[in-house]
Design an enzyme around this catalytic site. Structure first.
Site, PDB file in Angstrom:
ATOM      1  N   GLU A  73       0.830  -1.207   0.000  1.00 34.37           N
ATOM      2  CA  GLU A  73       0.000   0.000   0.000  1.00 34.37           C
ATOM      3  C   GLU A  73       0.867   1.261   0.000  1.00 34.37           C
ATOM      4  O   GLU A  73       0.502   2.273  -0.608  1.00 34.37           O
ATOM      5  CB  GLU A  73      -0.930   0.003   1.213  1.00 34.37           C
ATOM      6  CG  GLU A  73      -2.029  -1.055   1.158  1.00 34.37           C
ATOM      7  CD  GLU A  73      -2.897  -0.936  -0.088  1.00 34.37           C
ATOM      8  OE1 GLU A  73      -3.207   0.204  -0.502  1.00 34.37           O
ATOM      9  OE2 GLU A  73      -3.244  -1.988  -0.670  1.00 34.37           O
ATOM     10  N   SER A 159      18.474  -8.520  -9.267  1.00 36.38           N
ATOM     11  CA  SER A 159      17.289  -8.459 -10.127  1.00 36.38           C
ATOM     12  C   SER A 159      17.294  -9.466 -11.275  1.00 36.38           C
ATOM     13  O   SER A 159      16.275 -10.101 -11.549  1.00 36.38           O
ATOM     14  CB  SER A 159      17.107  -7.049 -10.698  1.00 36.38           C
ATOM     15  OG  SER A 159      16.721  -6.155  -9.685  1.00 36.38           O
ATOM     16  N   HIS A 288       2.424 -10.083  -9.743  1.00 41.92           N
ATOM     17  CA  HIS A 288       3.863 -10.359  -9.813  1.00 41.92           C
ATOM     18  C   HIS A 288       4.634  -9.299  -9.034  1.00 41.92           C
ATOM     19  O   HIS A 288       5.546  -9.609  -8.264  1.00 41.92           O
ATOM     20  CB  HIS A 288       4.337 -10.388 -11.265  1.00 41.92           C
ATOM     21  CG  HIS A 288       5.825 -10.472 -11.400  1.00 41.92           C
ATOM     22  ND1 HIS A 288       6.522 -11.634 -11.127  1.00 41.92           N
ATOM     23  CD2 HIS A 288       6.765  -9.545 -11.742  1.00 41.92           C
ATOM     24  CE1 HIS A 288       7.813 -11.423 -11.303  1.00 41.92           C
ATOM     25  NE2 HIS A 288       7.981 -10.157 -11.671  1.00 41.92           N
ATOM     26  N   SER A 289       4.288  -8.055  -9.223  1.00 41.16           N
ATOM     27  CA  SER A 289       4.891  -6.936  -8.503  1.00 41.16           C
ATOM     28  C   SER A 289       3.927  -5.765  -8.588  1.00 41.16           C
ATOM     29  O   SER A 289       2.824  -5.882  -9.145  1.00 41.16           O
ATOM     30  CB  SER A 289       6.254  -6.549  -9.111  1.00 41.16           C
ATOM     31  OG  SER A 289       6.061  -5.922 -10.375  1.00 41.16           O
TER      32      SER A 289
END
Length: 397
Positions: A73, A159, A288-289
């Site tokens: 959030e 990443s 996913h993100s």
């Protein structure tokens, strides 16, 4: 016919031309201990959890979910730049971490925050990393959720997919040579098994007999690509056979099954000096993100089913309640305490200064070379020239 001794060993001969089948119609089984109602499946082979450890594991799962909820959030409110949740995969995080030793080296992908929490990396340290403040162990240089901790033997997340897998094989071989009695553990999603590093890492580990556990979270989706579009094999566990690696498939939403499978895998990896592949079957409940909207490529009723009926947190809560180890009052108190802890951590992290400007250039060379000195001078000039664009109240110049 006699066996023929080819390079690599003797091979039986046959006069029949027979191709190996591409796949079996019968899928490999999945190890499971708990029913979805929290009751034990009869005749299962497993080590029983003690009350204290079971309650600690459940509390850690709730903490992980709560931290994910509020940091997700926070990104939606523009307070951090990026976030990835572990919704639906809390059991794999916490149960696998509980089955390991603190001396084991962990090489995570990017959905293993719970492993760090279990090892003592605090909620405050997680939020510091996501906000990139001066107390961030990575000095603000990494994207959010790219955690790492030398103290807790957790290699910093990278990443690019699958880089940690071949690295884990090397780490494990080093641990073996040093006779540490520890192993390396590499986490990955099933999507990363399409990368070359996955295959190189498994092959290297098998040939070098490295004590490493490869834990694959098969959560059904590589961003928007479903598993049936990723590979034709029977999931990931079947790939272990091709590399000569002992493997197991486990229900990733079953805390006790994951705990027992990883614990057994660790014992074999160290005592027999061999790699082990664990495929944990689960479902990625979250997007996913924060850069993804999964409702664009999968039905919402499918997500809701896994979020409720097959929630690993709900299943494990039923189990500890059945054992008389948990009550509704304890549940309410836990959620109040964890919510307060997470919100206070976010408030602290957000109000903290960013790392000093000099941290952009340190930790690469023992003595900073002229080109980096020039870059530092250039950015300082830009800050002086455009003070409105670079508010120095947020960081040390």
């Amino acid at each position: 016919m006699q066996d023929l001794d080819f390079p690599g060993g003797k091979i039986p001969l046959t006069s029949q031309m027979k191709f190996i089948s591409e796949a079996s119609d019968k899928r490999l089984p999945c190890y499971r201990v708990l029913h979805d109602d929290g009751s034990l499946i009869s005749n299962t082979i497993h080590d029983q959890l003690e009350e204290e450890e079971a309650v600690n594991m459940y509390s850690a799962m709730v903490t992980l979910k709560t931290m994910d909820t509020f940091l997700y959030e926070a990104q939606r409110q523009g307070r951090i730049s990026f976030y990835m949740t572990t919704f639906g995969e809390e059991a794999i995080n916490i149960a696998s971490a509980a089955a390991l030793s603190p001396n084991d080296f962990v090489l995570p992908q990017y959905r293993e925050a719970g492993v760090l929490l279990w090892r003592g990396f605090t909620v405050q340290e997680c939020t510091n990393q996501c906000f990139g403040n001066k107390d961030d162990k990575g000095k603000g240089r990494q994207m959010p959720v790219h955690y790492g901790s030398n103290k807790h033997n957790v290699i910093t997340i990278s990443s690019p997919l699958a880089t940690q897998i071949s690295q884990a094989a090397g780490v494990a071989y080093s641990l073996k040579m040093d006779k540490t009695g520890a192993c390396a553990v590499a986490y990955t999603g099933e999507g990363a098994t399409s990368e070359g590093d996955f295959h190189a890492g498994l092959n290297f580990a098998a040939v070098m007999e490295a004590p490493v556990i490869f834990i694959c979270r098969n959560n059904g989706w590589a961003i928007s690509t479903p598993v049936h579009e990723q590979f034709r094999s029977d999931g990931i566990v079947a790939k272990g056979l091709g590399y000569g690696i002992r493997s197991i498939r486990v229900d990733g939403n079953d805390v006790i099954a994951v705990y027992n499978a990883v614990r057994a895998a660790r014992n074999m990896a160290i005592s027999e000096e061999r790699p082990i592949l664990v495929e944990a079957m689960t479902y990625r409940v979250g997007h996913h993100s924060t850069s993804d909207d999964s409702t664009k490529y999968r039905p919402t009723n499918e997500i809701e089913y896994w979020k409720t009926a097959r929630s690993p947190i709900a299943i494990f809560r039923k189990y500890i309640q059945r054992n008389g180890w948990w009550s509704d009052d304890q549940e309410s108190q836990l959620y109040r305490d964890v919510k307060k802890q997470v919100l206070e951590a976010i408030k602290t992290a957000e109000g903290m200064e960013k790392p000093a400007l000099t941290e952009l250039f340190s930790d690469v060379y023992e003595q900073m070379p002229p080109n980096l000195h020039e870059q530092e001078r250039s950015i300082r000039d830009a800050i002086s020239k455009y003070p409105k664009d670079y508010p120095t109240t947020d960081f040390h110049v």
